[in-house]
Scaffold this motif. Structure first.
Motif, PDB file in Angstrom:
ATOM      1  N   LEU A 113       3.678  16.807  -2.860  1.00 42.31           N
ATOM      2  CA  LEU A 113       2.531  15.932  -2.642  1.00 42.31           C
ATOM      3  C   LEU A 113       2.981  14.548  -2.195  1.00 42.31           C
ATOM      4  O   LEU A 113       3.981  14.027  -2.677  1.00 42.31           O
ATOM      5  CB  LEU A 113       1.725  15.776  -3.932  1.00 42.31           C
ATOM      6  CG  LEU A 113       0.979  16.990  -4.456  1.00 42.31           C
ATOM      7  CD1 LEU A 113       0.378  16.680  -5.821  1.00 42.31           C
ATOM      8  CD2 LEU A 113      -0.109  17.414  -3.488  1.00 42.31           C
ATOM      9  N   THR A 114       2.235  13.964  -1.276  1.00 42.74           N
ATOM     10  CA  THR A 114       2.380  12.553  -0.966  1.00 42.74           C
ATOM     11  C   THR A 114       1.507  11.827  -1.971  1.00 42.74           C
ATOM     12  O   THR A 114       0.334  12.186  -2.157  1.00 42.74           O
ATOM     13  CB  THR A 114       1.916  12.250   0.473  1.00 42.74           C
ATOM     14  OG1 THR A 114       2.812  12.901   1.378  1.00 42.74           O
ATOM     15  CG2 THR A 114       1.896  10.761   0.757  1.00 42.74           C
ATOM     16  N   LYS A 115       2.071  10.810  -2.634  1.00 40.75           N
ATOM     17  CA  LYS A 115       1.330  10.076  -3.659  1.00 40.75           C
ATOM     18  C   LYS A 115       1.337   8.602  -3.323  1.00 40.75           C
ATOM     19  O   LYS A 115       2.330   8.078  -2.803  1.00 40.75           O
ATOM     20  CB  LYS A 115       1.949  10.294  -5.041  1.00 40.75           C
ATOM     21  CG  LYS A 115       1.869  11.738  -5.501  1.00 40.75           C
ATOM     22  CD  LYS A 115       2.425  11.894  -6.894  1.00 40.75           C
ATOM     23  CE  LYS A 115       2.290  13.348  -7.347  1.00 40.75           C
ATOM     24  NZ  LYS A 115       2.679  13.495  -8.743  1.00 40.75           N
ATOM     25  N   ALA A 116       0.223   7.936  -3.628  1.00 38.60           N
ATOM     26  CA  ALA A 116       0.114   6.507  -3.355  1.00 38.60           C
ATOM     27  C   ALA A 116      -0.818   5.871  -4.376  1.00 38.60           C
ATOM     28  O   ALA A 116      -1.671   6.542  -4.955  1.00 38.60           O
ATOM     29  CB  ALA A 116      -0.425   6.280  -1.949  1.00 38.60           C
ATOM     30  N   HIS A 117      -0.629   4.563  -4.578  1.00 42.85           N
ATOM     31  CA  HIS A 117      -1.572   3.827  -5.395  1.00 42.85           C
ATOM     32  C   HIS A 117      -1.567   2.357  -4.981  1.00 42.85           C
ATOM     33  O   HIS A 117      -0.634   1.889  -4.333  1.00 42.85           O
ATOM     34  CB  HIS A 117      -1.292   3.978  -6.897  1.00 42.85           C
ATOM     35  CG  HIS A 117      -0.060   3.295  -7.370  1.00 42.85           C
ATOM     36  ND1 HIS A 117       1.102   3.980  -7.596  1.00 42.85           N
ATOM     37  CD2 HIS A 117       0.208   2.003  -7.661  1.00 42.85           C
ATOM     38  CE1 HIS A 117       2.029   3.140  -8.025  1.00 42.85           C
ATOM     39  NE2 HIS A 117       1.517   1.919  -8.061  1.00 42.85           N
ATOM     40  N   GLY A 118      -2.648   1.692  -5.328  1.00 38.16           N
ATOM     41  CA  GLY A 118      -2.797   0.269  -5.049  1.00 38.16           C
ATOM     42  C   GLY A 118      -4.090  -0.204  -5.686  1.00 38.16           C
ATOM     43  O   GLY A 118      -4.901   0.601  -6.144  1.00 38.16           O
ATOM     44  N   ASN A 119      -4.285  -1.504  -5.697  1.00 39.82           N
ATOM     45  CA  ASN A 119      -5.543  -2.028  -6.227  1.00 39.82           C
ATOM     46  C   ASN A 119      -6.721  -1.640  -5.345  1.00 39.82           C
ATOM     47  O   ASN A 119      -7.845  -1.548  -5.811  1.00 39.82           O
ATOM     48  CB  ASN A 119      -5.473  -3.550  -6.362  1.00 39.82           C
ATOM     49  CG  ASN A 119      -4.445  -3.975  -7.393  1.00 39.82           C
ATOM     50  OD1 ASN A 119      -4.147  -3.236  -8.325  1.00 39.82           O
ATOM     51  ND2 ASN A 119      -3.886  -5.156  -7.216  1.00 39.82           N
ATOM     52  N   ARG A 120      -6.424  -1.407  -4.051  1.00 39.09           N
ATOM     53  CA  ARG A 120      -7.448  -0.962  -3.109  1.00 39.09           C
ATOM     54  C   ARG A 120      -6.811   0.000  -2.118  1.00 39.09           C
ATOM     55  O   ARG A 120      -5.707  -0.226  -1.625  1.00 39.09           O
ATOM     56  CB  ARG A 120      -8.043  -2.153  -2.370  1.00 39.09           C
ATOM     57  CG  ARG A 120      -9.061  -1.767  -1.320  1.00 39.09           C
ATOM     58  CD  ARG A 120      -9.645  -2.990  -0.654  1.00 39.09           C
ATOM     59  NE  ARG A 120     -10.357  -2.601   0.552  1.00 39.09           N
ATOM     60  CZ  ARG A 120     -11.505  -3.111   0.916  1.00 39.09           C
ATOM     61  NH1 ARG A 120     -12.091  -4.035   0.176  1.00 39.09           N
ATOM     62  NH2 ARG A 120     -12.084  -2.721   2.027  1.00 39.09           N
ATOM     63  N   ILE A 121      -7.527   1.089  -1.834  1.00 37.06           N
ATOM     64  CA  ILE A 121      -7.100   2.062  -0.835  1.00 37.06           C
ATOM     65  C   ILE A 121      -8.222   2.197   0.180  1.00 37.06           C
ATOM     66  O   ILE A 121      -9.360   2.494  -0.184  1.00 37.06           O
ATOM     67  CB  ILE A 121      -6.803   3.441  -1.469  1.00 37.06           C
ATOM     68  CG1 ILE A 121      -5.685   3.338  -2.506  1.00 37.06           C
ATOM     69  CG2 ILE A 121      -6.467   4.461  -0.383  1.00 37.06           C
ATOM     70  CD1 ILE A 121      -5.456   4.607  -3.311  1.00 37.06           C
TER      71      ILE A 121
END
Length: 159
Positions: A113-121
């Protein structure tokens, strides 16, 4: 606290959005097949779960709040608040906000899986582009990128 579930479902070539709760919201949303990673993902039903939702037909927006999860095939987006912006017939952009908002999807069969996070996507469906803002992180196939702003162009497969 009641759980609100919305389902985008296949019907005569279009995906329809329905939010079954006390108020029924229904509008047409065409989800671009090109915006999905695995070919089978775009064929799957989109399910959005949240504590509350609100629709503004005039502006073509739906806002989901509280413990929001959006799933479609291998795609999973979680957020405190999720905005879906459409032109009436097609989803143009999905904005997920949270502490943090998360994104994950399998880009290729047999790959992790490609995974990402941030305060806003910001997920631009037609452009196949994802922008992560605020404490952003993107992990793909053993590589990891961190920063305040990360743009991932899935069409050209570069950040």
């Amino acid at each position: 606290m009641s759980l609100n579930k919305s389902s985008f479902f296949q019907s005569t070539g279009q995906r329809l959005c329905a939010a079954p709760s006390r108020m029924l919201f229904l509008f047409a949303c065409v989800v671009s097949a090109a915006a999905q990673a695995l070919p089978s993902d775009w064929e799957q039903e989109v399910l959005i779960e949240s504590n509350a939702s609100d629709m503004d037909r005039r502006n073509g927006t739906v806002v989901y709040q509280g413990n929001v999860t959006l799933t479609q095939g291998t795609l999973l987006i979680t957020a405190d608040k999720l905005y879906i912006l459409s032109d009436g017939n097609q989803i143009e952009k999905i904005v997920a906000e949270g502490g943090p908002a998360t994104y994950e999807q399998q880009m290729e069969v047999g790959k992790p899986l490609t995974k990402a996070h941030g305060n806003r996507i910001d997920y631009y469906a037609g452009e196949r582009r994802i922008t992560l803002r605020g404490d952003a992180q993107l992990s793909q196939q053993g590589n990891q990128m961190n920063g305040d702003l990360i743009t991932y162009d899935r069409l050209d497969d570069h950040t």
